[in-house]
Design an enzyme around this catalytic site. Sequence first.
Site, mmCIF file in Angstrom:
data_model
loop_
_atom_site.group_PDB
_atom_site.id
_atom_site.type_symbol
_atom_site.label_atom_id
_atom_site.label_comp_id
_atom_site.label_asym_id
_atom_site.label_seq_id
_atom_site.Cartn_x
_atom_site.Cartn_y
_atom_site.Cartn_z
ATOM 1 C CG HIS A 1 3.060 3.761 8.794
ATOM 2 N ND1 HIS A 1 3.381 4.628 7.691
ATOM 3 C CD2 HIS A 1 2.614 2.667 8.156
ATOM 4 C CE1 HIS A 1 3.016 4.190 6.489
ATOM 5 N NE2 HIS A 1 2.763 2.757 6.921
ATOM 6 N NE ARG B 1 7.024 0.512 4.970
ATOM 7 C CZ ARG B 1 5.733 0.087 4.984
ATOM 8 N NH1 ARG B 1 5.690 -1.137 4.835
ATOM 9 N NH2 ARG B 1 4.596 0.854 5.175
ATOM 10 N NE ARG C 1 -1.621 -2.588 2.872
ATOM 11 C CZ ARG C 1 -1.950 -3.559 2.515
ATOM 12 N NH1 ARG C 1 -3.138 -4.142 2.119
ATOM 13 N NH2 ARG C 1 -0.953 -4.555 2.740
ATOM 14 C CB THR C 2 3.414 2.498 2.489
ATOM 15 O OG1 THR C 2 2.501 1.987 3.456
ATOM 16 C CG2 THR C 2 3.920 3.797 2.781
ATOM 17 C CE LYS D 1 26.674 -5.346 -6.147
ATOM 18 N NZ LYS D 1 26.775 -4.216 -7.167
#
Length: 305
Positions: free
Chosen positions: A133, A105, A55-56, A83
Amino acid sequence: MKRHLISAADLSRDEALLILDTAEELARVSERSIKKLPTLRGRTVVNLFFEDSTRTRISFEAAAKRLSADVINFSAKGSSVSKGESLKDTALTLEAMGADAVVIRHSASGAPHRLATWVHGSVVNAGDGTHEHPTQALLDAFSMRRRLGALDGRKITIVGDVLHSRVARSNVLLLHTLGAEVTLVAPPTLLPVSVDTWPCAVSYDLDAVLPKSDAVMMLRVQKERMNAAYFPSEREYSRRYGLDRDRFAKMPDDAIVMHPGPMNRGMEIAAEVADSPRSTIVEQVANGVTIRMAVLYLLLGGDTA
Ligand code: CP
């Protein structure tokens, strides 16, 4: 608006209302057949996702594109993070490509805060660990306000895995700012130690709280963050804290049901409750695009306070 949006606590009541009111105006654009505005033409938004999201991630991309920004989507999977490249070097690399805003995020609480000390553009927290959030809280408040009207004095109940929930913390902070009365309901094992410092009430008895609730927000049980047994069994959790048909019937007739998604259907919420006309779960997703348009517009293109 300040330069970054990292915590719901960053927002004054006036700033939060400005975002909600701006989203209301932008919602009209989303209802048109051509959903695009030229507002952020020439600006670049980087979506930096180190943790999975449906969703986000998609709604930030849709929001930036509807405002005509250039969008760069970065996913840690398949990048040079594998890496060993650090968050700082990854961020500086993306900034060198001209990012005006970085949406991040990350599994580490505090990562957006650190990022804001390294980059020149705006940083928007799209979920950091178990911390916050804020745009989810904004879209939740927007969804509630559309169904219930002004939030002052409204009784909002948030149920479930508060311990691992960044959604719960951001909602408590924002809803308090907007004048709502929040009650958290959870087993004692799924409440953070610091919850007594949060601006909300706490209960362990869902059946007692439901009849007094204007909105009930069910939280996902975050099994992927659990490294111990927080409740005896899923069946027992569902029996005491799940929103099934019988519990739904205890809510006032005009009260709404919310869930930030993704859901564990049949565990914290019964399918028939999630799919009922009083559920805002699908609306919350649509409102996520509108709220994120408002946030990007105000950070990158709107008036500065
Ligand atoms: N509510 C929410 O943050 O969902 P995603 O993890 O799918 O972005």
